[in-house]
Every structure is written in structure tokens, then in C-alpha cells.
Scaffold this active site. Structure first.
Site, mmCIF file in Angstrom:
data_model
loop_
_atom_site.group_PDB
_atom_site.id
_atom_site.type_symbol
_atom_site.label_atom_id
_atom_site.label_comp_id
_atom_site.label_asym_id
_atom_site.label_seq_id
_atom_site.Cartn_x
_atom_site.Cartn_y
_atom_site.Cartn_z
ATOM 1 N N ARG A 62 0.822 -1.221 0.000
ATOM 2 C CA ARG A 62 0.000 0.000 0.000
ATOM 3 C C ARG A 62 0.851 1.264 0.000
ATOM 4 N NH1 ARG A 62 -4.973 -1.536 4.096
ATOM 5 N NH2 ARG A 62 -5.993 -3.010 2.710
ATOM 6 N N ARG A 109 -2.595 6.389 0.765
ATOM 7 C CA ARG A 109 -3.279 7.213 1.746
ATOM 8 C C ARG A 109 -2.414 7.942 2.757
ATOM 9 N NH1 ARG A 109 -5.968 1.910 4.591
ATOM 10 N NH2 ARG A 109 -4.008 0.814 4.955
ATOM 11 N N ARG A 114 -7.256 12.513 -4.069
ATOM 12 C CA ARG A 114 -8.452 11.901 -3.501
ATOM 13 C C ARG A 114 -9.572 12.918 -3.337
ATOM 14 N NH1 ARG A 114 -8.834 8.487 2.146
ATOM 15 N NH2 ARG A 114 -9.130 10.554 3.035
ATOM 16 N N ASP A 145 -6.884 -2.246 -7.135
ATOM 17 C CA ASP A 145 -7.584 -2.876 -6.020
ATOM 18 C C ASP A 145 -7.832 -4.341 -6.369
ATOM 19 O OD1 ASP A 145 -10.317 -3.599 -4.470
ATOM 20 O OD2 ASP A 145 -9.262 -1.996 -3.409
ATOM 21 N N TYR A 174 -15.136 -11.559 0.067
ATOM 22 C CA TYR A 174 -15.825 -10.302 -0.221
ATOM 23 C C TYR A 174 -17.074 -10.542 -1.065
ATOM 24 C CZ TYR A 174 -11.996 -7.476 1.627
ATOM 25 O OH TYR A 174 -11.075 -6.882 2.446
#
Length: 343
Positions: free
Chosen positions: A29, A33, A42, A78, A155
Site C-alpha cells: 500500500r 493514503r 483523492r 484494487d 468479499y
């Protein structure tokens, strides 16, 4: 795709068994973020706008190369995009996470599955890989990735993230024949997806079986491992890293597969990791939360981590993805600690 020779080959050299002066380093990652530059994007674009616009995905992928100085780029994407290959809608709700409005939880639900080959339905991923490989211009290798079939199944059946994935496990245990049909579909699409990623420019592939530990050991061996083995035993022409989080014990059964490296979470000791992996490359396993300590402590602990793993056949990384509140200077301290290490 760029045919420019790589200027920084250290990750590929380690995965191919060649000697290096130090371990390579990158962070799961790493594109995202915790970087202010990412947060600016974002504010302007939704998550799937960022993922599905090749130029934006490229810009985000390159940010940690420019800012933090890692030895590899991993495409900003993703694991759930592949569910589009089954005709399944995926949403990402801010503050909630992924949401699948119509989960697949039974044989009846499977009637809604509409297979669309990964070659066709994920063209934006391949475009992003091509653009990124061109823009990297040989600076570092480019990593492509996919989720493991069991994690994707979790998921798909749960419809969202979960601590227990009880609905996914209910589907698996109440109707294993139908559940395995879904797992097989996900496996076949992932294999095609990986081949297409390599054609588009990926130089390393990583499988993220993030929810491996949601199954007990016997159930993991019976319901998840066969599909992982099918994926990693393909010949993609590039090195493959398997990360089965918190199921490192299972790596003993992957020693004779085509896997080049094994990801290690912080719950597994370096010594155990080495015993499970049979001399193959290991990658990990600094606790991401420890990046919230001071740069001085980070440097000390990173050097201790490398000493325990051994600097050969080793890739320095985190035990899972970097946290959003990690200071950029601390991420740099992690990377620089590895770069300053000498055998």
C-alpha cells in the site's frame, strides 16, 4: 511498454537468486493514503476514478518512487476489480470500505454471474500498467497483483469486509460444490488476469490471500490452497510472490511450486518464516504500526529485523499495508534504514 533497461534491479536480482549488497525494500500500500500528494488527488476524484483512469493510476503509482525512494513500484489498483469479470458490481463507500450490493451466497445467486474474460473487462488495468512502465523509464521494476481466490470469495459472498466472514463460510460449508465452482471461476480469471498484466508490463506478480486465516488450517488446505497452487504454478515469465497473511505455516506446501518469494506478516517470527519457506525468498515483516515510532527507533528495529531474517534471499517490507496516519518522514526512515544496511 518501455524496453528501457532497469537501472535498479535489486528486487529482481533477489527474486532470481542473485547476490546483492543489501536487501531490496518496498511497502505494501505504498501508493496511497499516507502521502499528502495522494490525498490531494483523492479530494478531486473518486476511488474508482483514480483506479480506472490510467494516467491517475500511473501518477499515484509513481508518487512513492519519487517521494519515499522504494526499490519497486506496485500498481495503484484494487484486488476487487476482478469481480467485474463475474459481472458483479463493487462500490467503495468512504468511511465504510468495499460494498457489493448483490453478493453471491448461494447456488441461486450464481445465476447472476456473467463471466466476462479478464482480457476484455480489465483493459484499464493493462493501460495503467503500460503507461506506468513507460513513465518509470527503467527506474525500478513494476509489480502487478491480484487477490487470492479465497479472499475474493470472502468479499463476494459477505458483500463487505468482516472480522469473521461468517456468510462466506456459511456458503462454503453449506454448499461446498457451488462454492468451489465460484472459487474455480475466480481462479481461472486470476490466471488470465496475471498473464495479461505481464503482457502489459508487470515485471513481478504478487498474490494477496489476505483472509487466509479466516479458515482453520485443515479448511485452508482443502478449500483455498488448491486454487492458490493453480495460480502460482503457471509460467508467467516473471517472479511470483505469495502472501497468505497469518497462514505462513502453509508455505511448506508451496516450496516445490513456482513461487519465488513468500510474504510474511508480523505475527510470524523470522525464524519460523525461514523454516516454512525452504530457502526461498522471504518478504516482510515490520509491523506497520511501528512506523508511528521515531525514525531512530525505526532504523534500529529494521536493522535487527534484517539480521534475524538474514540479508540473503530477503526483501524488506511491512507485515501488511502501510497505515494512513504514518508520517512520510517515518516511511522514508524505514526505506533508508534498509538502503543503509550492508551485509
Amino acid at each position: 511498454m518501455s524496453d528501457t533497461p532497469l537501472k535498479n534491479r535489486i528486487l529482481l536480482d533477489v527474486l532470481n537468486g542473485k547476490p546483492t549488497d543489501r536487501p531490496p525494500v518496498w511497502m505494501m500500500r505504498q501508493a496511497g493514503r499516507y502521502l499528502p500528494e495522494y490525498m490531494e488527488l483523492r479530494e478531486k476524484y473518486s476511488f474508482f476514478e483514480r483506479v480506472k483512469t490510467p494516467e491517475l493510476a500511473c501518477e499515484i503509482t509513481l508518487q512513492p518512487i519519487d517521494i519515499v525512494g522504494v526499490d519497486a513500484a506496485i500498481l495503484f489498483s484494487d484486488i476487487l476489480v476482478i469481480l467485474e469479470c463475474l459481472g458483479v458490481e463493487v462500490q467503495l463507500k468512504p468511511g465504510f470500505g468495499p460494498l457489493i450490493p448483490q453478493p453471491i451466497r448461494s447456488k441461486k445467486d450464481m445465476d447472476r454471474i456473467d463471466i466476462k474474460p479478464a482480457r476484455e473487462s480489465l483493459s484499464y488495468v493493462y493501460d495503467a500498467l503500460r503507461v506506468t512502465r513507460q513513465e518509470l523509464n527503467g527506474r525500478v521494476p513494476l509489480i502487478g497483483f491480484a487477490g487470492g481466490p479465497w479472499t475474493l470469495f470472502c468479499y463476494l459472498a459477505e458483500g463487505q469486509g468482516s472480522k469473521t466472514f461468517s456468510k462466506a463460510k456459511q456458503f462454503l460449508f453449506s454448499d461446498p460444490v457451488s462454492a468451489h465452482q465460484v472459487l474455480k471461476m475466480l481462479t481461472e480469471q486470476t490466471i488470465e488476469y496475471f498473464h495479461e498484466q505481464v503482457k502489459a508490463g508487470a515485471q513481478v506478480l504478487q498474490v494477496f490471500e489476505s483472509w487466509a486465516a479466516a479458515l482453520g488450517p485443515d479448511d485452508f488446505v482443502n478449500h483455498a490452497m488448491p486454487y492458490l497452487k493453480e495460480i502460482v504454478d503457471q509460467d508467467y515469465g516473471v517472479p511470483v510472490i505469495l502472501f497468505a497473511k497469518d497462514a505462513e505455516w502453509s508455505y511448506r506446501q508451496f516450496q516445490k511450486t513456482n513461487v519465488n518469494g513468500f510474504g510474511i506478516s508480523w505475527g510470524c517470527s523470522p525464524e519460523d518464516a525461514r523454516s516454512y519457506t525452504g530457502g526461498k525468498v522471504v518478504q516482510g515483516n515490520y509491523d506497520p504500526s511501528k512506523l508511528l515510532s521515531s525514525p531512530k527507533i525505526i532504523e534500529k528495529e529494521v536493522h535487527e529485523m534484517i539480521d534475524r531474517f538474514g540479508a540473503d534471499h530477503y526483501i524488506a517490507n511491512l507485515g501488511h499495508g502501510i497505515l494512513p496516519d504514518v508520517p512520510v518522514d517515518n516511511a522514508k526512515a524505514f526505506v533508508n534504514a534498509v538502503k543503509n544496511y550492508r551485509k
